[in-house]
Design an enzyme around this catalytic site. Structure first.
Site, PDB file in Angstrom:
ATOM      1  N   TYR A 152       0.849  -1.201   0.000  1.00 27.76           N
ATOM      2  CA  TYR A 152       0.000   0.000   0.000  1.00 27.76           C
ATOM      3  C   TYR A 152       0.880   1.245   0.000  1.00 27.76           C
ATOM      4  O   TYR A 152       0.705   2.151  -0.836  1.00 27.76           O
ATOM      5  CB  TYR A 152      -0.905  -0.010   1.239  1.00 27.76           C
ATOM      6  CG  TYR A 152      -1.640   1.289   1.456  1.00 27.76           C
ATOM      7  CD1 TYR A 152      -2.673   1.674   0.609  1.00 27.76           C
ATOM      8  CD2 TYR A 152      -1.300   2.143   2.514  1.00 27.76           C
ATOM      9  CE1 TYR A 152      -3.349   2.888   0.809  1.00 27.76           C
ATOM     10  CE2 TYR A 152      -1.974   3.342   2.718  1.00 27.76           C
ATOM     11  CZ  TYR A 152      -2.994   3.709   1.867  1.00 27.76           C
ATOM     12  OH  TYR A 152      -3.657   4.896   2.059  1.00 27.76           O
TER      13      TYR A 152
HETATM   14  N1  LIG Z   1      -8.721   6.962   6.034  1.00 26.97           N
HETATM   15  C1  LIG Z   1      -7.415   7.026   6.311  1.00 26.97           C
HETATM   16  O1  LIG Z   1      -6.981   6.859   7.449  1.00 26.97           O
HETATM   17  C2  LIG Z   1      -6.434   7.313   5.221  1.00 26.97           C
HETATM   18  C3  LIG Z   1      -5.105   7.572   5.572  1.00 26.97           C
HETATM   19  C4  LIG Z   1      -4.183   7.860   4.585  1.00 26.97           C
HETATM   20  C5  LIG Z   1      -4.571   7.917   3.266  1.00 26.97           C
HETATM   21  N2  LIG Z   1      -5.867   7.648   2.923  1.00 26.97           N
HETATM   22  C6  LIG Z   1      -6.255   7.742   1.508  1.00 26.97           C
HETATM   23  O2  LIG Z   1      -7.354   8.635   1.415  1.00 26.97           O
HETATM   24  C7  LIG Z   1      -8.215   8.239   0.352  1.00 26.97           C
HETATM   25  C8  LIG Z   1      -9.627   8.055   0.879  1.00 26.97           C
HETATM   26  O3  LIG Z   1      -9.598   7.050   1.871  1.00 26.97           O
HETATM   27  P1  LIG Z   1     -10.899   6.562   2.645  1.00 26.97           P
HETATM   28  O4  LIG Z   1     -10.495   6.288   4.028  1.00 26.97           O
HETATM   29  O5  LIG Z   1     -12.001   7.477   2.353  1.00 26.97           O
HETATM   30  O6  LIG Z   1     -11.134   5.158   1.928  1.00 26.97           O
HETATM   31  P2  LIG Z   1     -12.461   4.519   1.323  1.00 26.97           P
HETATM   32  O7  LIG Z   1     -12.102   3.124   0.950  1.00 26.97           O
HETATM   33  O8  LIG Z   1     -13.593   4.744   2.236  1.00 26.97           O
HETATM   34  O9  LIG Z   1     -12.706   5.392   0.019  1.00 26.97           O
HETATM   35  C9  LIG Z   1     -12.140   5.095  -1.248  1.00 26.97           C
HETATM   36  C10 LIG Z   1     -13.278   4.962  -2.247  1.00 26.97           C
HETATM   37  O10 LIG Z   1     -12.711   4.758  -3.538  1.00 26.97           O
HETATM   38  C11 LIG Z   1     -13.485   3.808  -4.228  1.00 26.97           C
HETATM   39  N3  LIG Z   1     -12.625   3.185  -5.230  1.00 26.97           N
HETATM   40  C12 LIG Z   1     -11.572   2.345  -5.001  1.00 26.97           C
HETATM   41  N4  LIG Z   1     -11.022   1.998  -6.167  1.00 26.97           N
HETATM   42  C13 LIG Z   1     -11.733   2.623  -7.144  1.00 26.97           C
HETATM   43  C14 LIG Z   1     -11.645   2.649  -8.560  1.00 26.97           C
HETATM   44  N5  LIG Z   1     -10.716   1.931  -9.203  1.00 26.97           N
HETATM   45  N6  LIG Z   1     -12.528   3.386  -9.263  1.00 26.97           N
HETATM   46  C15 LIG Z   1     -13.501   4.096  -8.608  1.00 26.97           C
HETATM   47  N7  LIG Z   1     -13.636   4.113  -7.272  1.00 26.97           N
HETATM   48  C16 LIG Z   1     -12.750   3.385  -6.546  1.00 26.97           C
HETATM   49  C17 LIG Z   1     -13.980   2.844  -3.161  1.00 26.97           C
HETATM   50  O11 LIG Z   1     -15.175   2.187  -3.542  1.00 26.97           O
HETATM   51  C18 LIG Z   1     -14.183   3.765  -1.961  1.00 26.97           C
HETATM   52  O12 LIG Z   1     -15.536   4.173  -1.842  1.00 26.97           O
HETATM   53  C19 LIG Z   1      -7.593   6.971  -0.225  1.00 26.97           C
HETATM   54  O13 LIG Z   1      -6.764   7.360  -1.300  1.00 26.97           O
HETATM   55  C20 LIG Z   1      -6.745   6.436   0.919  1.00 26.97           C
HETATM   56  O14 LIG Z   1      -5.682   5.642   0.446  1.00 26.97           O
HETATM   57  C21 LIG Z   1      -6.808   7.362   3.877  1.00 26.97           C
HETATM   58  O1  LIG Z   2      -2.286   6.985   7.800  1.00 28.55           O
HETATM   59  C1  LIG Z   2      -2.176   6.166   6.903  1.00 28.55           C
HETATM   60  O2  LIG Z   2      -1.460   6.366   5.937  1.00 28.55           O
HETATM   61  C2  LIG Z   2      -2.903   4.852   7.010  1.00 28.55           C
HETATM   62  O3  LIG Z   2      -3.928   5.043   7.968  1.00 28.55           O
HETATM   63  C3  LIG Z   2      -4.666   3.891   8.213  1.00 28.55           C
HETATM   64  O4  LIG Z   2      -3.818   2.799   8.540  1.00 28.55           O
HETATM   65  P1  LIG Z   2      -3.492   2.426  10.060  1.00 28.55           P
HETATM   66  O5  LIG Z   2      -2.843   3.546  10.776  1.00 28.55           O
HETATM   67  O6  LIG Z   2      -2.773   1.125  10.033  1.00 28.55           O
HETATM   68  O7  LIG Z   2      -4.970   2.313  10.653  1.00 28.55           O
HETATM   69  P2  LIG Z   2      -5.706   1.089  11.341  1.00 28.55           P
HETATM   70  O8  LIG Z   2      -5.754  -0.057  10.429  1.00 28.55           O
HETATM   71  O9  LIG Z   2      -6.968   1.639  11.858  1.00 28.55           O
HETATM   72  O10 LIG Z   2      -4.749   0.731  12.565  1.00 28.55           O
HETATM   73  C4  LIG Z   2      -4.521   1.674  13.612  1.00 28.55           C
HETATM   74  C5  LIG Z   2      -3.641   1.050  14.670  1.00 28.55           C
HETATM   75  O11 LIG Z   2      -4.325  -0.052  15.252  1.00 28.55           O
HETATM   76  C6  LIG Z   2      -3.513  -1.213  15.171  1.00 28.55           C
HETATM   77  N1  LIG Z   2      -4.360  -2.385  14.996  1.00 28.55           N
HETATM   78  C7  LIG Z   2      -5.058  -2.555  13.851  1.00 28.55           C
HETATM   79  C8  LIG Z   2      -5.895  -3.627  13.690  1.00 28.55           C
HETATM   80  C9  LIG Z   2      -6.003  -4.558  14.729  1.00 28.55           C
HETATM   81  O12 LIG Z   2      -6.754  -5.563  14.659  1.00 28.55           O
HETATM   82  N2  LIG Z   2      -5.273  -4.354  15.858  1.00 28.55           N
HETATM   83  C10 LIG Z   2      -4.459  -3.293  16.029  1.00 28.55           C
HETATM   84  O13 LIG Z   2      -3.830  -3.152  17.076  1.00 28.55           O
HETATM   85  C11 LIG Z   2      -2.555  -1.002  14.044  1.00 28.55           C
HETATM   86  O14 LIG Z   2      -1.379  -1.760  14.250  1.00 28.55           O
HETATM   87  C12 LIG Z   2      -2.332   0.500  14.127  1.00 28.55           C
HETATM   88  O15 LIG Z   2      -1.300   0.746  15.029  1.00 28.55           O
HETATM   89  C13 LIG Z   2      -5.474   3.560   6.968  1.00 28.55           C
HETATM   90  O16 LIG Z   2      -6.191   2.360   7.173  1.00 28.55           O
HETATM   91  C14 LIG Z   2      -4.596   3.348   5.793  1.00 28.55           C
HETATM   92  O17 LIG Z   2      -5.436   3.375   4.654  1.00 28.55           O
HETATM   93  C15 LIG Z   2      -3.440   4.293   5.692  1.00 28.55           C
HETATM   94  O18 LIG Z   2      -3.686   5.249   4.752  1.00 28.55           O
END
Ligand SMILES: NC(=O)c1ccc[n+]([C@@H]2O[C@H](COP(=O)([O-])OP(=O)(O)OC[C@H]3O[C@@H](n4cnc5c(N)ncnc54)[C@H](O)[C@@H]3O)[C@@H](O)[C@H]2O)c1
Ligand SMILES: O=C(O)[C@H]1O[C@H](OP(=O)(O)OP(=O)(O)OC[C@H]2O[C@@H](n3ccc(=O)[nH]c3=O)[C@H](O)[C@@H]2O)[C@H](O)[C@@H](O)[C@H]1O
Length: 339
Positions: A152
């Site tokens: 990822y």
């Molecule tokens: N939520 C977090 O903690 C977090 C942290 C760091 C980065 N991000 C990034 O932020 C963005 C949004 O994350 P989120 O938490 O809302 O995730 P999410 O999975 O809820 O939203 C992503 C959406 O994109 C859609 N999607 C995936 N592949 C697609 C494709 N090929 N075509 C069209 N739609 C597609 C999915 O159906 C989903 O609804 C993502 O790029 C994710 O990697 C999220």
């Molecule tokens: O900032 C990001 O770039 C990422 O943020 C998020 O990842 P993470 O920070 O890994 O969130 P998350 O899975 O909630 O785990 C949170 C904590 O719980 C711990 N964790 C997790 C699962 C579990 O069963 N047990 C546990 O201890 C785990 O070890 C961690 O320490 C987004 O999912 C990802 O899309 C990415 O973009």
């Protein structure tokens, strides 16, 4: 502005779409409604957007014909690109989905953007995971990002390099946002705070990962409303793309910002906050962090985003989780069968 929001039925995408619409921008969404997590939650977010007069096209960002049609009709000035395969650990189960959405889909979208007129400015979601196993905290944008710990993270790092070439060759205005573990109402069921809530309410045990020597893992958990403000601040300051019809006419901005909270909290402390808000004790199984792409801690330096567009997170984890739990209980009630 006229904005295409990719991933609009997703967690962050639905919130950003609503906020843009609320202040009067034109918004069209696209999402493929895949089943990485419960698609009915994505449909519910879509309904919420529809009620606010935002239309979401059911389609894949790899479908260039569909994208070209949308750009022809709506003449987007900005793209908020949030569609991706998210999740760190799932990359070991389904690596292909990360290549499909985060690499191939990104390039398809950039190709369409590069050829459109007007050429839109692009703001897209990178990730804190690009900092990999860096030990120096807080993480600054200039720190090394060439040691990803998961596929990822590698695809997000690749996205930063790919967008750079489109900025360099075709004059696309690019802003990459490194989000730090975003949480809140309408969140993602695969994330720990969400799945822990479900398990705690169902009386099931939760698995809490720990580092070697029982060191707690920590995250710079960032509340969704703060992230939305950062996304909108980035869109508003993104400047213009300087190409058209695939030809560059001058230099365009290429920017990367951390959007974190600047106050990391350990995972056991996050669980204690959930227990308080749910008024239920969790059954915790502590397990040594498996080698599945996790990093031990994250912590953002946000001074660049603060300087550029006044980014200033205001919600601490305790307050944000309270809002999440309130939403969770109103959405699912105590009928946990929905998940
Ligand atoms: N939520 C977090 O903690 C977090 C942290 C760091 C980065 N991000 C990034 O932020 C963005 C949004 O994350 P989120 O938490 O809302 O995730 P999410 O999975 O809820 O939203 C992503 C959406 O994109 C859609 N999607 C995936 N592949 C697609 C494709 N090929 N075509 C069209 N739609 C597609 C999915 O159906 C989903 O609804 C993502 O790029 C994710 O990697 C999220
Ligand atoms: O900032 C990001 O770039 C990422 O943020 C998020 O990842 P993470 O920070 O890994 O969130 P998350 O899975 O909630 O785990 C949170 C904590 O719980 C711990 N964790 C997790 C699962 C579990 O069963 N047990 C546990 O201890 C785990 O070890 C961690 O320490 C987004 O999912 C990802 O899309 C990415 O973009």
């Amino acid at each position: 502005m006229s904005v295409l929001v990719t991933g609009a039925a997703g967690f962050v995408g639905s919130h950003v779409s609503l906020a843009l619409k609320k202040r009067g921008d034109g918004v069209v969404g696209i999402d493929n409604f895949n089943n990485y997590y419960d698609p009915s939650l994505k449909k519910a977010r879509k309904n919420l957007l529809n009620q606010n007069s935002i239309f979401i096209v059911d389609g894949d960002i790899n479908d260039s014909k569909l994208l070209v049609k949308l750009f022809d009709i709506a003449r987007f000035t900005h793209v908020m690109h949030l569609a991706a395969q998210a999740g760190v650990r799932y990359a070991m189960e389904n690596p292909g989905s990360y290549i499909h959405s985060n690499i191939a889909g990104l390039v398809t979208l950039l190709e369409v953007c590069k050829n459109s007129n007007p050429q839109p400015a692009i703001v897209w979601a990178s990730s804190s995971s690009v900092y990999g196993l860096n030990e120096k905290v807080p993480f600054s944008e200039s720190d090394r990002t060439d040691q990803p710990a998961s596929l990822y993270a590698a695809t997000k790092k690749a996205g930063e390099e790919i967008t750079h070439t489109y900025n360099h060759i075709y004059g696309l205005s690019i802003t990459g946002l490194r989000f730090f573990t975003v949480y809140g109402p309408w969140g993602r069921p695969d994330m720990a705070y969400f799945s822990f809530t479900r398990n705690i309410l169902q009386g099931k045990p939760i698995t809490v990962y720990r580092g070697k020597n029982r060191v707690d893992l920590a995250r710079d958990f960032t509340y969704i409303d703060d992230v939305v403000k950062g996304c909108i601040g980035s869109l508003d300051t993104s400047g213009k793309s300087t190409g058209s019809g695939g030809k560059k006419r001058g230099p365009a901005p290429y920017r990367i910002f951390n959007l974190g909270n600047t106050s990391p909290v350990t995972v056991p402390m996050m669980v204690a906050m959930l227990e308080k808000h749910l008024k239920v004790k969790a059954k915790k199984n502590f397990v040594v962090m498996p080698g599945n792409g996790d990093v031990p801690f994250t912590h953002a330096n946000i001074s660049s985003a603060r300087k550029e567009f006044g980014y200033k997170p205001t919600t601490d984890l305790q307050t944000g989780l309270k809002k999440f739990v309130k939403w969770y209980l109103s959405y699912y009630g105590y009928d946990q069968g929905k998940l």
